[in-house]
Scaffold this active site. Structure first.
Site, PDB file in Angstrom:
ATOM      1  N   GLU A 140      64.643  38.761  40.421  1.00 22.73           N
ATOM      2  CA  GLU A 140      65.354  39.691  41.506  1.00 22.73           C
ATOM      3  C   GLU A 140      64.977  41.334  41.019  1.00 22.73           C
ATOM      4  O   GLU A 140      64.228  41.813  40.457  1.00 22.73           O
ATOM      5  CB  GLU A 140      67.299  39.556  40.603  1.00 22.73           C
ATOM      6  CG  GLU A 140      67.363  40.720  39.355  1.00 22.73           C
ATOM      7  CD  GLU A 140      68.433  40.717  39.101  1.00 22.73           C
ATOM      8  OE1 GLU A 140      69.393  39.726  38.758  1.00 22.73           O
ATOM      9  OE2 GLU A 140      69.523  41.866  39.059  1.00 22.73           O
ATOM     10  N   HIS A 172      73.543  39.324  42.328  1.00 23.61           N
ATOM     11  CA  HIS A 172      73.692  40.326  40.933  1.00 23.61           C
ATOM     12  C   HIS A 172      74.820  41.198  41.547  1.00 23.61           C
ATOM     13  O   HIS A 172      74.358  42.261  41.563  1.00 23.61           O
ATOM     14  CB  HIS A 172      72.608  41.210  40.779  1.00 23.61           C
ATOM     15  CG  HIS A 172      72.890  41.774  39.691  1.00 23.61           C
ATOM     16  ND1 HIS A 172      71.235  41.952  38.352  1.00 23.61           N
ATOM     17  CD2 HIS A 172      74.391  42.324  38.762  1.00 23.61           C
ATOM     18  CE1 HIS A 172      72.413  42.595  37.771  1.00 23.61           C
ATOM     19  NE2 HIS A 172      73.242  42.423  37.886  1.00 23.61           N
ATOM     20  N   ARG A 200      72.037  38.470  32.101  1.00 24.04           N
ATOM     21  CA  ARG A 200      70.676  39.072  32.486  1.00 24.04           C
ATOM     22  C   ARG A 200      69.540  37.089  32.884  1.00 24.04           C
ATOM     23  O   ARG A 200      69.659  36.820  31.970  1.00 24.04           O
ATOM     24  CB  ARG A 200      69.783  40.046  32.012  1.00 24.04           C
ATOM     25  CG  ARG A 200      70.337  41.445  31.784  1.00 24.04           C
ATOM     26  CD  ARG A 200      70.227  42.621  32.877  1.00 24.04           C
ATOM     27  NE  ARG A 200      70.842  43.324  33.040  1.00 24.04           N
ATOM     28  CZ  ARG A 200      72.012  43.600  33.878  1.00 24.04           C
ATOM     29  NH1 ARG A 200      72.709  43.036  34.520  1.00 24.04           N
ATOM     30  NH2 ARG A 200      72.588  44.775  33.708  1.00 24.04           N
TER      31      ARG A 200
HETATM   32  N1  LIG Z   1      76.332  39.927  36.819  1.00 24.07           N
HETATM   33  C1  LIG Z   1      76.648  41.242  37.076  1.00 24.07           C
HETATM   34  O1  LIG Z   1      77.053  41.792  37.714  1.00 24.07           O
HETATM   35  C2  LIG Z   1      77.254  41.799  35.018  1.00 24.07           C
HETATM   36  C3  LIG Z   1      77.447  43.285  35.042  1.00 24.07           C
HETATM   37  C4  LIG Z   1      77.184  43.148  34.161  1.00 24.07           C
HETATM   38  C5  LIG Z   1      77.187  43.045  32.891  1.00 24.07           C
HETATM   39  N2  LIG Z   1      75.994  42.292  33.415  1.00 24.07           N
HETATM   40  C6  LIG Z   1      75.835  41.780  31.697  1.00 24.07           C
HETATM   41  O2  LIG Z   1      76.086  41.134  30.868  1.00 24.07           O
HETATM   42  C7  LIG Z   1      75.585  41.362  29.806  1.00 24.07           C
HETATM   43  C8  LIG Z   1      77.065  41.500  28.546  1.00 24.07           C
HETATM   44  O3  LIG Z   1      78.086  42.061  29.297  1.00 24.07           O
HETATM   45  P1  LIG Z   1      79.411  42.400  28.757  1.00 24.07           P
HETATM   46  O4  LIG Z   1      80.035  44.092  29.052  1.00 24.07           O
HETATM   47  O5  LIG Z   1      80.109  41.316  27.989  1.00 24.07           O
HETATM   48  O6  LIG Z   1      78.432  43.169  26.948  1.00 24.07           O
HETATM   49  P2  LIG Z   1      78.718  43.558  25.683  1.00 24.07           P
HETATM   50  O7  LIG Z   1      78.342  44.327  24.571  1.00 24.07           O
HETATM   51  O8  LIG Z   1      80.336  43.000  25.273  1.00 24.07           O
HETATM   52  O9  LIG Z   1      78.940  41.461  25.056  1.00 24.07           O
HETATM   53  C9  LIG Z   1      77.748  41.033  24.421  1.00 24.07           C
HETATM   54  C10 LIG Z   1      76.662  40.351  23.917  1.00 24.07           C
HETATM   55  O10 LIG Z   1      76.105  39.097  23.721  1.00 24.07           O
HETATM   56  C11 LIG Z   1      75.499  38.923  22.443  1.00 24.07           C
HETATM   57  N3  LIG Z   1      74.636  38.871  22.347  1.00 24.07           N
HETATM   58  C12 LIG Z   1      73.357  39.703  22.683  1.00 24.07           C
HETATM   59  N4  LIG Z   1      72.093  39.689  21.804  1.00 24.07           N
HETATM   60  C13 LIG Z   1      72.448  38.317  21.465  1.00 24.07           C
HETATM   61  C14 LIG Z   1      71.485  36.880  20.870  1.00 24.07           C
HETATM   62  N5  LIG Z   1      70.287  36.564  21.311  1.00 24.07           N
HETATM   63  N6  LIG Z   1      72.306  35.961  20.813  1.00 24.07           N
HETATM   64  C15 LIG Z   1      73.528  35.397  20.907  1.00 24.07           C
HETATM   65  N7  LIG Z   1      74.352  36.365  21.255  1.00 24.07           N
HETATM   66  C16 LIG Z   1      74.001  37.716  21.938  1.00 24.07           C
HETATM   67  C17 LIG Z   1      76.271  40.233  21.281  1.00 24.07           C
HETATM   68  O11 LIG Z   1      77.013  39.814  19.923  1.00 24.07           O
HETATM   69  C18 LIG Z   1      77.143  40.357  22.396  1.00 24.07           C
HETATM   70  O12 LIG Z   1      78.862  39.714  21.874  1.00 24.07           O
HETATM   71  C19 LIG Z   1      75.174  43.007  30.155  1.00 24.07           C
HETATM   72  O13 LIG Z   1      74.156  43.402  28.552  1.00 24.07           O
HETATM   73  C20 LIG Z   1      74.608  42.838  31.316  1.00 24.07           C
HETATM   74  O14 LIG Z   1      73.430  42.446  30.916  1.00 24.07           O
HETATM   75  C21 LIG Z   1      76.232  41.894  34.443  1.00 24.07           C
HETATM   76  O1  LIG Z   2      75.348  46.308  33.734  1.00 24.74           O
HETATM   77  C1  LIG Z   2      75.703  45.917  34.917  1.00 24.74           C
HETATM   78  O2  LIG Z   2      76.628  46.325  34.456  1.00 24.74           O
HETATM   79  C2  LIG Z   2      75.617  45.476  35.698  1.00 24.74           C
HETATM   80  O3  LIG Z   2      74.928  44.691  35.760  1.00 24.74           O
HETATM   81  C3  LIG Z   2      75.461  46.170  37.032  1.00 24.74           C
HETATM   82  O4  LIG Z   2      74.366  46.919  37.091  1.00 24.74           O
END
Ligand SMILES: NC(=O)c1ccc[n+]([C@@H]2O[C@H](COP(=O)([O-])OP(=O)(O)OC[C@H]3O[C@@H](n4cnc5c(N)ncnc54)[C@H](O)[C@@H]3O)[C@@H](O)[C@H]2O)c1
Ligand SMILES: O=C(O)[C@H](O)CO
Length: 316
Positions: free
Chosen positions: A264, A282, A235
């Site tokens: 964004e 994104h 994010r």
């Molecule tokens: N670019 C995209 O299209 C897209 C798509 C999916 C997810 N995302 C983003 O990616 C993030 C992660 O997704 P995921 O499926 O891996 O989630 P997830 O919950 O499996 O993993 C998130 C990780 O971040 C760690 N974390 C949280 N806060 C933290 C901090 N302050 N310091 C260090 N580590 C910390 C957590 O412990 C966890 O291991 C989502 O929350 C979302 O914001 C972006």
């Molecule tokens: O959080 C997610 O899965 C992606 O950023 C799409 O919103």
């Protein structure tokens, strides 16, 4: 006309027709979109709905919204993000919140690896040079990717999928997380500054929300150093964008690949003007496969909730 399908309040207005059809098959749909009709739409749904489906990284679900829906028991987030759902309010009201993490993680990991390679290997400059008839003229010799040290901020589902890809590139992997992960072979580094200092390329997969706001700041970027690269697929708010622009412009870091921005959909002009940044809008998690898997996960949770069965991916 009443139906025997459970009611669902859909707070997403850009789902493809095929996804809408899948939802209509299973649920009696009520809809609301942010804007002037929001309150009235929630009130119309209130007597019927016990569940909401929302992109929780985009549309806010506030304490007031929950108060308007007295039978609400589940907020199901489509996709991984849930930072715009008031988790404290949900907890205090006994409302469960789930997300779709896992449904798009392989796709985001592909995208992150793509950004790492593209930014380190200067795909953008190479493409431009070839199109403009400057075949190799003055083209730099960008660093090799394989063997470089990858630092991952946030080793969740996406971070883990990325680390596995990096292993195929013989990249030593280090990670920083809220706490060390059991059963992973990669080295845990307790703070982001040390992680950046030791990494050649730092990839942030940190979620949004207050807890991660601007964790990647000037100190972290300086620690990454002039030969270091930064990629963000988590994010945008986890990064201090002004400091990132400064670091890129002054070559305090070598380059960046960004799929997410805290501004964004707006792209700051100073960022867009920089040659050493590669932007994607994104779309890291966007693919037909992700759309299918995240919808399936959400439908599974909605049906489980109505059947009184355990939920997957509970975040509150
Ligand atoms: N670019 C995209 O299209 C897209 C798509 C999916 C997810 N995302 C983003 O990616 C993030 C992660 O997704 P995921 O499926 O891996 O989630 P997830 O919950 O499996 O993993 C998130 C990780 O971040 C760690 N974390 C949280 N806060 C933290 C901090 N302050 N310091 C260090 N580590 C910390 C957590 O412990 C966890 O291991 C989502 O929350 C979302 O914001 C972006
Ligand atoms: O959080 C997610 O899965 C992606 O950023 C799409 O919103």
């Amino acid at each position: 006309m009443p139906t025997d399908k459970p009611a669902l309040l859909l707070l997403i207005d850009d789902l493809p027709a095929s996804s809408m059809a899948r939802l209509r098959e299973r649920f009696e749909l009520y809809t609301a979109s942010p804007g002037p009709g929001w309150g009235a739409a929630l009130d119309a749904a209130a007597p019927h709905v016990r569940a909401i489906l929302v992109k929780g990284g985009i549309v806010a679900v506030t304490d007031d919204d929950m108060a308007r829906l007295p039978h609400l028991g589940l907020v199901s987030c489509l996709g991984a993000g849930f930072e715009r759902v008031d988790l404290a309010a949900a907890k205090s009201r006994g409302i469960a919140v789930t997300n779709g993490s896992g449904g798009n993680s392989e796709c985001v990991a592909d995208h992150a690896m793509g950004l790492v390679i593209a930014v380190m290997r200067e795909f953008r400059a190479g493409d431009l040079a070839a199109r403009e008839g400057r075949w190799q003229d003055g083209f730099p010799s960008p660093p090799r990717v394989s063997g470089k040290t990858l630092g991952i901020a946030g080793l969740g589902r996406i971070g883990t999928a990325l680390a596995r890809r990096a292993e195929a590139f013989r990249m030593p992997v280090l990670y920083c997380n809220r706490s060390p992960r059991d059963g992973v072979p990669w080295e845990y580094v307790p703070d982001l500054e040390t992680l950046a200092h030791r990494a050649d390329v730092l990839v942030s997969v940190l979620p949004g929300g207050e807890a991660t706001r601007r964790l990647i700041d000037r100190r972290v970027l300086e620690a990454l150093g002039p030969s270091g690269y930064f990629v963000n697929v988590g994010r945008g708010n986890a990064v201090d964008t002004d400091e990132l622009v400064r670091a890129l412009a002054s070559r305090a870091i070598a380059g960046a690949g960004l799929d997410v921005l805290d501004t964004e959909p707006a792209v700051p002009a100073e960022l867009a003007a920089l040659p050493n940044v590669l932007l994607t809008p994104h779309v890291g998690g966007r693919s037909p496969e992700s759309a299918d898997a995240t919808l399936e996960l959400a439908i599974g949770n909605l049906l489980a909730f109505h059947a009184g069965e355990p939920l997957q991916n509970r975040v509150a």
